[in-house]
Design a protein around this motif. Structure first.
Motif, PDB file in Angstrom:
ATOM      1  N   LEU A  32       1.498  88.002  26.308  1.00 49.57           N
ATOM      2  CA  LEU A  32       2.788  88.347  26.231  1.00 49.57           C
ATOM      3  C   LEU A  32       3.099  89.119  27.415  1.00 49.57           C
ATOM      4  CD1 LEU A  32       2.626  90.180  22.632  1.00 49.57           C
ATOM      5  CD2 LEU A  32       3.989  88.288  23.186  1.00 49.57           C
ATOM      6  N   ALA A  33       2.131  89.616  28.128  1.00 51.67           N
ATOM      7  CA  ALA A  33       2.595  90.363  29.460  1.00 51.67           C
ATOM      8  C   ALA A  33       2.568  89.182  30.615  1.00 51.67           C
ATOM      9  CB  ALA A  33       1.494  91.572  29.691  1.00 51.67           C
ATOM     10  N   GLU A  34       2.055  88.124  30.505  1.00 55.01           N
ATOM     11  CA  GLU A  34       2.045  87.191  31.516  1.00 55.01           C
ATOM     12  C   GLU A  34       2.165  85.750  31.102  1.00 55.01           C
ATOM     13  OE1 GLU A  34       2.358  87.521  34.674  1.00 55.01           O
ATOM     14  OE2 GLU A  34       1.313  89.363  35.273  1.00 55.01           O
ATOM     15  N   PRO A  35       3.424  85.465  30.411  1.00 57.51           N
ATOM     16  CA  PRO A  35       3.465  84.251  29.628  1.00 57.51           C
ATOM     17  C   PRO A  35       3.560  83.041  30.543  1.00 57.51           C
ATOM     18  CG  PRO A  35       5.578  85.367  29.899  1.00 57.51           C
ATOM     19  CD  PRO A  35       4.687  86.478  30.255  1.00 57.51           C
ATOM     20  N   ALA A  36       3.704  83.227  31.886  1.00 60.14           N
ATOM     21  CA  ALA A  36       3.518  82.202  32.840  1.00 60.14           C
ATOM     22  C   ALA A  36       2.327  81.389  32.942  1.00 60.14           C
ATOM     23  CB  ALA A  36       4.241  82.548  34.345  1.00 60.14           C
ATOM     24  N   PRO A  39       1.548  78.526  29.464  1.00 56.78           N
ATOM     25  CA  PRO A  39       2.524  77.476  29.235  1.00 56.78           C
ATOM     26  C   PRO A  39       2.569  77.051  27.796  1.00 56.78           C
ATOM     27  CG  PRO A  39       1.366  76.389  30.924  1.00 56.78           C
ATOM     28  CD  PRO A  39       0.746  78.024  30.775  1.00 56.78           C
ATOM     29  N   ARG A  40       1.412  76.717  27.512  1.00 54.37           N
ATOM     30  CA  ARG A  40       1.089  76.256  25.775  1.00 54.37           C
ATOM     31  C   ARG A  40       1.478  77.249  24.799  1.00 54.37           C
ATOM     32  NH1 ARG A  40      -4.797  73.273  26.332  1.00 54.37           N
ATOM     33  NH2 ARG A  40      -4.176  71.608  27.613  1.00 54.37           N
ATOM     34  N   THR A  45       4.794  83.189  22.597  1.00 54.93           N
ATOM     35  CA  THR A  45       5.322  84.371  23.198  1.00 54.93           C
ATOM     36  C   THR A  45       6.606  84.802  23.288  1.00 54.93           C
ATOM     37  OG1 THR A  45       5.341  83.145  25.287  1.00 54.93           O
ATOM     38  CG2 THR A  45       3.194  84.137  24.888  1.00 54.93           C
ATOM     39  N   THR A  46       7.587  83.644  23.227  1.00 51.10           N
ATOM     40  CA  THR A  46       9.000  84.114  23.276  1.00 51.10           C
ATOM     41  C   THR A  46       9.320  84.577  21.716  1.00 51.10           C
ATOM     42  OG1 THR A  46       9.369  82.009  24.696  1.00 51.10           O
ATOM     43  CG2 THR A  46      11.200  82.964  23.278  1.00 51.10           C
ATOM     44  N   ALA A  47       8.753  83.935  20.910  1.00 53.96           N
ATOM     45  CA  ALA A  47       9.287  84.384  19.475  1.00 53.96           C
ATOM     46  C   ALA A  47       8.579  85.549  19.107  1.00 53.96           C
ATOM     47  CB  ALA A  47       8.381  83.522  18.468  1.00 53.96           C
ATOM     48  N   THR A  48       7.182  86.134  19.364  1.00 57.11           N
ATOM     49  CA  THR A  48       6.638  87.187  19.330  1.00 57.11           C
ATOM     50  C   THR A  48       7.524  88.457  20.041  1.00 57.11           C
ATOM     51  OG1 THR A  48       4.855  86.244  18.866  1.00 57.11           O
ATOM     52  CG2 THR A  48       4.538  88.503  19.371  1.00 57.11           C
ATOM     53  N   GLY A 245      -6.730  82.676  25.185  1.00 50.19           N
ATOM     54  CA  GLY A 245      -7.173  83.179  26.611  1.00 50.19           C
ATOM     55  C   GLY A 245      -7.105  81.942  27.346  1.00 50.19           C
ATOM     56  N   TRP A 246      -6.826  80.797  26.786  1.00 47.42           N
ATOM     57  CA  TRP A 246      -6.927  79.508  27.781  1.00 47.42           C
ATOM     58  C   TRP A 246      -5.878  79.710  28.722  1.00 47.42           C
ATOM     59  CZ3 TRP A 246      -3.472  76.258  29.785  1.00 47.42           C
ATOM     60  CH2 TRP A 246      -3.698  75.497  30.599  1.00 47.42           C
TER      61      TRP A 246
END
Length: 363
Positions: A32-36, A39-40, A45-48, A245-246
């Motif tokens: 959430l802090a580093e969505p970049a 990418p998978r 992350t966007t919805a959350t 974590g990937w």
């Protein structure tokens, strides 16, 4: 460079593969802090992020140095439990000095990490270091660390409430979805360990991991862009599979802590998790302009050495030398056609270079 865990004399039953809800929550918070970096997980992350209550989102920003660029040590428990509540209960059993030291260890690339440092609650130098590192991450983090050092018991309770609120807001549902996969991955690796030995289990876990055995002992080696060393002693080694974590690959090797390795679950690894040395070799192989010209031809079809020499107006021995570099880097396939050997660029390997590079530097 690598992290080495000495396991000489350690019974294999003390090497465990097991999922951890706390570790996976730490990974989810990092995503959430580093969505970049992930990418998978873009849809998740966007919805959350869109559904987070503003107050909870603000608290996450306040404490995100504990999971944004690395992981605080306490987010990788050496004795995983079935539930997040049980793992948080275990954290409550730590004394304030140990907990604060593990929470504020936010620069694991520092050489001092492997040497160990006193708690910032008792040591002035460690206190100044913690404050300096936090200040570099912004005023909110600096204020949070100052509050932690002034009121460790109250801040620890604040952190627990934050993690519990995250569990209620989004993580409980996410954990239900990934828990089965992580448990299956851990069971598979445990079965390999029992039936075929540690070397096979590590090889199946990731090519980042290897087993070294010689007259000096036995070691687990983690291919990382840092150098570290620790001993498992009699406590053991814990390996935590992760989905969230990937592509990160963590090794906890702080003095006084049981070694913990966190690895991407098998289904989420990309490109075979190439070693740092292999990625470096491939990037270097492509820096020469003549090899790039050869690759333009080899990407379009299979050619012999003499055909490539004619097309580039250089000698066949020169072509052979360049092809040897590309072949050593694993970028070519070869096949024989009569008396000719044909070379071709392995497009699947080349296509992975970007993701392999990204994974190696984020590892």
């Amino acid at each position: 460079m690598s992290v080495t865990i000495d396991i000489t004399g350690l019974p294999h039953e003390r090497i465990i593969f097991c999922p951890s809800p706390l570790a996976e929550l730490g990974n989810a918070l990092h995503a959430l802090a580093e969505p970049a970096h992930h990418p998978r997980l873009h849809a998740w992350t966007t919805a959350t992020s869109a559904t987070l209550e503003p107050e909870l989102a603000d608290r996450l920003v306040e404490a995100d140095f504990m999971w944004r660029s690395t992981r605080s040590d306490f987010l990788m428990p050496p004795r995983p439990r079935e539930t997040l509540a049980e793992e948080l209960d275990d954290l409550d059993q730590l004394d304030d000095e140990t907990f604060v030291g593990s929470a504020l260890e936010i620069s694991c690339n520092s050489s001092r990490y492997s040497q160990g440092m006193p708690s910032p609650l008792t040591d002035g130098r460690s206190r100044r270091r913690a404050l300096d590192l936090a200040a570099a991450r912004g005023p909110r983090q600096a204020a949070f660390v100052e509050r932690t050092l002034a009121d460790p018991t109250g801040t620890r309770a604040w952190i627990r409430r934050l993690l519990e609120d995250c569990d209620r807001a989004f993580f409980a549902d996410a954990w239900r979805r990934v828990q089965v996969q992580l448990a299956a991955d851990a069971r598979h690796k445990t079965d390999l360990l029992r039936r075929k030995g540690l070397a096979e289990a590590l090889a199946a876990t990731s090519s980042v991991l290897s087993l070294e055995e010689d007259g000096h002992g036995t070691r687990i080696v983690v291919d990382k862009l840092v150098h570290g060393r620790t001993e498992a002693g009699s406590t053991g080694v814990t390996l935590l599979p992760t989905v969230f974590g990937w592509p990160h690959f963590f090794a906890l090797y702080a003095p006084g802590w049981q070694p913990v390795i966190q690895y991407p679950a098998a289904a989420h690894e990309v490109g075979g998790a190439e070693s740092v040395e292999t990625v470096k070799l491939r990037l270097e192989a492509l820096t020469h302009p003549m090899r790039m010209n050869l690759c333009r031809h080899l990407a379009r079809g299979a050619y012999s050495t003499s055909e490539l020499a004619d097309s580039q107006d250089i000698t066949a021995p020169e072509v052979s030398r360049h092809l040897a570099v590309l072949r050593k880097a694993g970028l070519l396939t070869t096949r024989r056609r009569g008396r000719y050997v044909l070379h071709q660029l392995d497009l699947s390997v080349v296509a992975r270079i970007g993701s392999d590079f990204l994974e190696s530097v984020l590892r």
